[in-house]
Design a protein around this motif. Structure first.
Motif, PDB file in Angstrom:
ATOM      1  N   ARG A  18       0.845  -1.193   0.000  1.00 10.54           N
ATOM      2  CA  ARG A  18       0.000   0.000   0.000  1.00 10.54           C
ATOM      3  C   ARG A  18       0.882   1.246   0.000  1.00 10.54           C
ATOM      4  NH1 ARG A  18      -3.104   1.408   5.443  1.00 10.54           N
ATOM      5  NH2 ARG A  18      -0.973   2.054   5.930  1.00 10.54           N
ATOM      6  N   THR A  19       0.500   2.254  -0.779  1.00 12.81           N
ATOM      7  CA  THR A  19       1.259   3.505  -0.835  1.00 12.81           C
ATOM      8  C   THR A  19       0.361   4.665  -0.409  1.00 12.81           C
ATOM      9  OG1 THR A  19       0.716   3.858  -3.173  1.00 12.81           O
ATOM     10  CG2 THR A  19       2.735   2.643  -2.678  1.00 12.81           C
ATOM     11  N   MET A  20       0.987   5.685   0.203  1.00 15.82           N
ATOM     12  CA  MET A  20       0.274   6.886   0.639  1.00 15.82           C
ATOM     13  C   MET A  20       1.054   8.103   0.161  1.00 15.82           C
ATOM     14  SD  MET A  20      -0.987   5.853   4.511  1.00 15.82           S
ATOM     15  CE  MET A  20      -2.163   7.222   4.545  1.00 15.82           C
ATOM     16  N   ALA A  21       0.325   9.132  -0.319  1.00 17.93           N
ATOM     17  CA  ALA A  21       0.945  10.368  -0.776  1.00 17.93           C
ATOM     18  C   ALA A  21       0.097  11.541  -0.293  1.00 17.93           C
ATOM     19  CB  ALA A  21       1.061  10.384  -2.299  1.00 17.93           C
ATOM     20  N   GLU A  22       0.759  12.620   0.094  1.00 16.26           N
ATOM     21  CA  GLU A  22       0.070  13.811   0.587  1.00 16.26           C
ATOM     22  C   GLU A  22       0.363  14.981  -0.339  1.00 16.26           C
ATOM     23  OE1 GLU A  22       0.246  16.674   4.524  1.00 16.26           O
ATOM     24  OE2 GLU A  22       0.210  14.486   4.827  1.00 16.26           O
ATOM     25  N   SER A  23      -0.687  15.728  -0.707  1.00 16.88           N
ATOM     26  CA  SER A  23      -0.555  16.900  -1.558  1.00 16.88           C
ATOM     27  C   SER A  23      -1.579  17.934  -1.105  1.00 16.88           C
ATOM     28  CB  SER A  23      -0.758  16.520  -3.031  1.00 16.88           C
ATOM     29  OG  SER A  23      -2.042  15.942  -3.230  1.00 16.88           O
ATOM     30  N   SER A  24      -1.717  19.009  -1.865  1.00 21.12           N
ATOM     31  CA  SER A  24      -2.660  20.064  -1.513  1.00 21.12           C
ATOM     32  C   SER A  24      -3.497  20.435  -2.714  1.00 21.12           C
ATOM     33  CB  SER A  24      -1.917  21.296  -0.981  1.00 21.12           C
ATOM     34  OG  SER A  24      -1.063  21.824  -1.995  1.00 21.12           O
ATOM     35  N   THR A  25      -4.668  20.970  -2.462  1.00 27.26           N
ATOM     36  CA  THR A  25      -5.558  21.473  -3.500  1.00 27.26           C
ATOM     37  C   THR A  25      -6.360  22.625  -2.913  1.00 27.26           C
ATOM     38  OG1 THR A  25      -7.217  20.836  -5.142  1.00 27.26           O
ATOM     39  CG2 THR A  25      -7.409  19.850  -2.962  1.00 27.26           C
ATOM     40  N   VAL A  26      -7.260  23.194  -3.685  1.00 24.21           N
ATOM     41  CA  VAL A  26      -8.036  24.343  -3.210  1.00 24.21           C
ATOM     42  C   VAL A  26      -9.503  24.130  -3.536  1.00 24.21           C
ATOM     43  CG1 VAL A  26      -6.104  25.953  -3.403  1.00 24.21           C
ATOM     44  CG2 VAL A  26      -7.616  25.602  -5.352  1.00 24.21           C
ATOM     45  N   ASP A  27     -10.362  24.790  -2.764  1.00 22.47           N
ATOM     46  CA  ASP A  27     -11.791  24.756  -3.044  1.00 22.47           C
ATOM     47  C   ASP A  27     -12.171  25.927  -3.939  1.00 22.47           C
ATOM     48  OD1 ASP A  27     -11.747  26.952  -1.395  1.00 22.47           O
ATOM     49  OD2 ASP A  27     -12.574  25.903   0.349  1.00 22.47           O
ATOM     50  N   ALA A  28     -13.472  26.100  -4.187  1.00 23.77           N
ATOM     51  CA  ALA A  28     -13.923  27.148  -5.093  1.00 23.77           C
ATOM     52  C   ALA A  28     -13.600  28.539  -4.581  1.00 23.77           C
ATOM     53  CB  ALA A  28     -15.423  26.998  -5.338  1.00 23.77           C
ATOM     54  N   GLN A  29     -13.422  28.702  -3.274  1.00 27.24           N
ATOM     55  CA  GLN A  29     -13.081  30.002  -2.701  1.00 27.24           C
ATOM     56  C   GLN A  29     -11.567  30.234  -2.621  1.00 27.24           C
ATOM     57  OE1 GLN A  29     -15.504  27.927  -1.163  1.00 27.24           O
ATOM     58  NE2 GLN A  29     -16.974  29.096  -2.398  1.00 27.24           N
ATOM     59  N   GLY A  30     -10.780  29.257  -3.078  1.00 23.77           N
ATOM     60  CA  GLY A  30      -9.340  29.405  -3.052  1.00 23.77           C
ATOM     61  C   GLY A  30      -8.710  28.996  -1.739  1.00 23.77           C
ATOM     62  N   ARG A  31      -9.447  28.384  -0.848  1.00 24.84           N
ATOM     63  CA  ARG A  31      -8.888  27.949   0.433  1.00 24.84           C
ATOM     64  C   ARG A  31      -8.134  26.625   0.232  1.00 24.84           C
ATOM     65  NH1 ARG A  31     -14.058  27.828   4.235  1.00 24.84           N
ATOM     66  NH2 ARG A  31     -14.698  26.533   2.451  1.00 24.84           N
ATOM     67  N   ALA A  32      -7.043  26.497   0.947  1.00 25.59           N
ATOM     68  CA  ALA A  32      -6.192  25.310   0.801  1.00 25.59           C
ATOM     69  C   ALA A  32      -6.775  24.121   1.562  1.00 25.59           C
ATOM     70  CB  ALA A  32      -4.782  25.612   1.300  1.00 25.59           C
ATOM     71  N   TRP A  33      -6.685  22.953   0.940  1.00 28.52           N
ATOM     72  CA  TRP A  33      -7.092  21.684   1.531  1.00 28.52           C
ATOM     73  C   TRP A  33      -5.925  20.713   1.425  1.00 28.52           C
ATOM     74  CZ3 TRP A  33     -12.344  19.676   2.631  1.00 28.52           C
ATOM     75  CH2 TRP A  33     -13.304  20.690   2.686  1.00 28.52           C
ATOM     76  N   THR A  34      -5.852  19.794   2.386  1.00 29.70           N
ATOM     77  CA  THR A  34      -4.864  18.713   2.337  1.00 29.70           C
ATOM     78  C   THR A  34      -5.501  17.477   1.709  1.00 29.70           C
ATOM     79  OG1 THR A  34      -3.709  19.529   4.294  1.00 29.70           O
ATOM     80  CG2 THR A  34      -3.338  17.229   3.693  1.00 29.70           C
ATOM     81  N   LEU A  35      -4.811  16.877   0.766  1.00 25.37           N
ATOM     82  CA  LEU A  35      -5.298  15.673   0.093  1.00 25.37           C
ATOM     83  C   LEU A  35      -4.359  14.518   0.407  1.00 25.37           C
ATOM     84  CD1 LEU A  35      -6.913  13.969  -1.923  1.00 25.37           C
ATOM     85  CD2 LEU A  35      -5.571  15.003  -3.768  1.00 25.37           C
ATOM     86  N   VAL A  36      -4.910  13.450   1.013  1.00 25.78           N
ATOM     87  CA  VAL A  36      -4.145  12.231   1.301  1.00 25.78           C
ATOM     88  C   VAL A  36      -4.686  11.130   0.386  1.00 25.78           C
ATOM     89  CG1 VAL A  36      -3.470  10.533   3.028  1.00 25.78           C
ATOM     90  CG2 VAL A  36      -3.775  12.932   3.690  1.00 25.78           C
ATOM     91  N   THR A  37      -3.810  10.589  -0.480  1.00 19.70           N
ATOM     92  CA  THR A  37      -4.205   9.559  -1.446  1.00 19.70           C
ATOM     93  C   THR A  37      -3.561   8.239  -1.053  1.00 19.70           C
ATOM     94  OG1 THR A  37      -4.334  11.222  -3.205  1.00 19.70           O
ATOM     95  CG2 THR A  37      -4.264   8.913  -3.878  1.00 19.70           C
ATOM     96  N   THR A  38      -4.388   7.202  -0.862  1.00 22.88           N
ATOM     97  CA  THR A  38      -3.917   5.863  -0.504  1.00 22.88           C
ATOM     98  C   THR A  38      -4.273   4.910  -1.637  1.00 22.88           C
ATOM     99  OG1 THR A  38      -4.359   6.366   1.820  1.00 22.88           O
ATOM    100  CG2 THR A  38      -3.958   4.068   1.247  1.00 22.88           C
ATOM    101  N   THR A  39      -3.314   4.096  -2.052  1.00 23.81           N
ATOM    102  CA  THR A  39      -3.512   3.209  -3.202  1.00 23.81           C
ATOM    103  C   THR A  39      -3.131   1.787  -2.825  1.00 23.81           C
ATOM    104  OG1 THR A  39      -2.979   5.042  -4.700  1.00 23.81           O
ATOM    105  CG2 THR A  39      -2.948   2.826  -5.629  1.00 23.81           C
ATOM    106  N   TRP A  40      -4.033   0.840  -3.169  1.00 27.85           N
ATOM    107  CA  TRP A  40      -3.771  -0.592  -2.991  1.00 27.85           C
ATOM    108  C   TRP A  40      -3.756  -1.259  -4.377  1.00 27.85           C
ATOM    109  CZ3 TRP A  40      -7.182   2.019   0.189  1.00 27.85           C
ATOM    110  CH2 TRP A  40      -6.974   1.945   1.572  1.00 27.85           C
TER     111      TRP A  40
END
Length: 501
Positions: free
Chosen positions: A175-197
């Motif tokens: 299993r692998t995990m990766a962390e990145s960032s993205t934004v919502d419609a208002q431009g606020r930052a969100w954390t994205l954690v992606t896990t892959t099996w």
């Protein structure tokens, strides 16, 4: 003196780096935060020079911080400079290198950076979003797929994942995990954690993954009244369809191999003398090397001696010692291995190249006999033929036929031994089991034969222990066939199931 210092730094290979970290995407019309990271500068930065980019504005903003770490005895200093970025329109942009001026007059530059200006993710509302997908979502037994779990957090953290791969799946890697960032419609930052099996399944059907994701956030105005708040968000479900392999076009000799597949044949020598040997190697690369069987190989005029198979890193290699008996050109035909191609949904064959072995005449050696030859001597006296004679029996010392009592005893003993042998055979058949249980015993460690024998047990009346053993054995065979795991010792399971009629 300053020139000597700069020369010393250049000789030592002390080269700093500059990186521009941009949000992805940049919301058009919204001023967003970015960071310029200056790693191991040879002197203190004094100013930053920004390039001109049509439709994009970069400027200094926020604070500057410095962080020093020591790892394996090596010291790394990173200076983070706060920036602002503003895109006037949607599109993809290339930001040329940014120049950092140092107090010793030297300069450092970043590399080119890609900038994507687009609307933010309108789905990101509240504090969390969780979704899961299969990529691809339709496979055949043994075809690889990936279960991808994406968890978006406005703030907070998680201690454990709220989903797991479907029951009965066969894992194909870690299993692998990766962390990145993205934004919502208002431009606020969100954390994205992606896990892959990475996984696959051996049994056709429909599999669904869903769950509830728990996370926690820290609430409170200051340090003294802060507390952790737990919350949950539902995971949008995902469905995987595992279809039966098609019967149309299925070639003879198909063993269940799923592509991609490749085959390569080679000779260690392409020219030998008659009576000498050459080594033929056949390598097959596949994710299911246990399903690759040694092909039949026979060529007139060539003795082929198979050697031990070798399996390593997804490649199975078969070898033969070839010994031709007569001079000539020997053509070794191509080897073909049928497999199912998930991309085209058709059956194909991986085929090696044909080879030619040239056999030249070997050296002949004549055997010479030294000395004179003589005719065999004739016997001067004819040999006398002596007739064999046996001594006469001692009269009256033994009867001419056994007594009647001995005859009856022999008859009774023979009947007893025959009955005992029949009883022993009957008990042995009962102990080993018949029909389905006997087929399982005969399958040994052949994965395909075990699969067929276990499939025959599906309709049998089994006890709770036998049913549990049958399921455990089925999973072990599937992990071996599709996951590459070695078969464990099966004797205990077969003993439980061999009595099933």
């Amino acid at each position: 003196m300053k020139t000597l210092i700069l020369l010393f730094l250049a000789v030592c290979g002390w080269a700093g780096e500059v990186h521009l970290d941009l949000p992805d995407p940049v919301i058009p019309g919204a001023t967003m935060a970015a960071t310029l990271r200056i790693v191991d500068p040879p002197a203190n930065p004094t100013s930053v020079e920004f390039p001109t980019v049509a439709g994009v504005t970069l400027a200094l903003a926020g604070q500057t911080s410095q962080n020093t770490t020591i790892s394996n005895g090596q010291r790394t200093t990173t200076i983070s400079v706060g920036l602002s970025v503003l895109a006037s329109q949607r599109g993809a942009f290339t930001v040329p290198p940014i120049t950092v001026v140092l107090n010793d007059g030297s300069r450092m530059q970043s590399g080119e950076t890609r900038l994507r200006a687009a609307d933010g993710d309108a789905r990101l509302t509240g504090e969390a979003l969780a979704e899961v997908v299969f990529e691809p979502d339709r496979i055949v037994p043994g075809q690889p797929t990936s279960l991808v779990y994406r968890l978006y957090l406005r703030r907070g953290e998680v201690s454990k994942l709220g989903i797991a791969p479907p029951e009965g799946c066969i894992t194909l890697g870690e299993r692998t995990m990766a962390e990145s960032s993205t934004v919502d419609a208002q431009g606020r930052a969100w954390t994205l954690v992606t896990t892959t099996w990475p996984l696959t399944l051996a049994t056709p059907g429909t599999y669904t993954v869903r769950g509830q994701q728990e996370y926690q956030v820290v609430v409170g105005d200051n340090f003294f009244n802060q507390r952790a708040k737990r919350a949950q968000v539902a995971v949008a479900p995902a469905t995987l369809t595992v279809s039966e392999l098609p019967t149309t076009g299925r070639p003879e000799g198909f063993t269940g191999l799923i592509g991609p597949l490749s085959a390569r044949a080679s000779l260690d020598r392409e020219r030998v003398s008659a009576g000498e040997g050459a080594l033929l190697s056949l390598s097959v690369t596949s994710r299911q090397t246990d399903l690759v069987k040694r092909p039949d190989f026979a060529i007139p005029g060539v003795q082929a001696y198979p050697k031990t198979d070798q399996s390593e890193n997804g490649t199975r290699t078969f070898t033969w010692d070839l010994v031709p008996s007569a001079p000539g050109r020997i053509t070794i035909p191509a080897f073909a291995f049928p497999f199912f191609d998930p991309g085209s949904q058709t059956y194909r064959a991986a085929q090696s190249d044909s080879l030619v072995l040239t056999v030249i005449p070997g050296r002949q050696r004549d055997l010479g006999i030294v000395g004179q030859t003589a005719s065999p001597a004739q016997p001067t006296t004819p040999l006398a033929v002596v007739s064999p004679s046996l001594p006469e029996p001692l009269r009256g010392s033994a009867g001419t036929r056994p007594a009647d009592t001995l005859a009856w005893l022999g008859l009774i003993g023979g009947l007893g031994l025959g009955g005992a042998w029949t009883l022993v055979g009957h008990l042995r058949r009962n102990r080993r089991g018949t029909h389905r249980g006997h087929s399982l015993r005969k399958a040994g460690r052949d994965p395909l034969a075990l699969e067929q024998a276990l499939r025959a047990l599906a309709g049998a009346e089994l006890s709770a222990e036998q049913r549990q053993t049958q399921q455990a054995l089925q999973q072990a065979v599937e992990r071996h066939r599709f996951g590459g795991e070695a078969l464990p010792d099966l004797e205990a399971q077969i003993r439980v199931l061999e009595h099933v009629p």
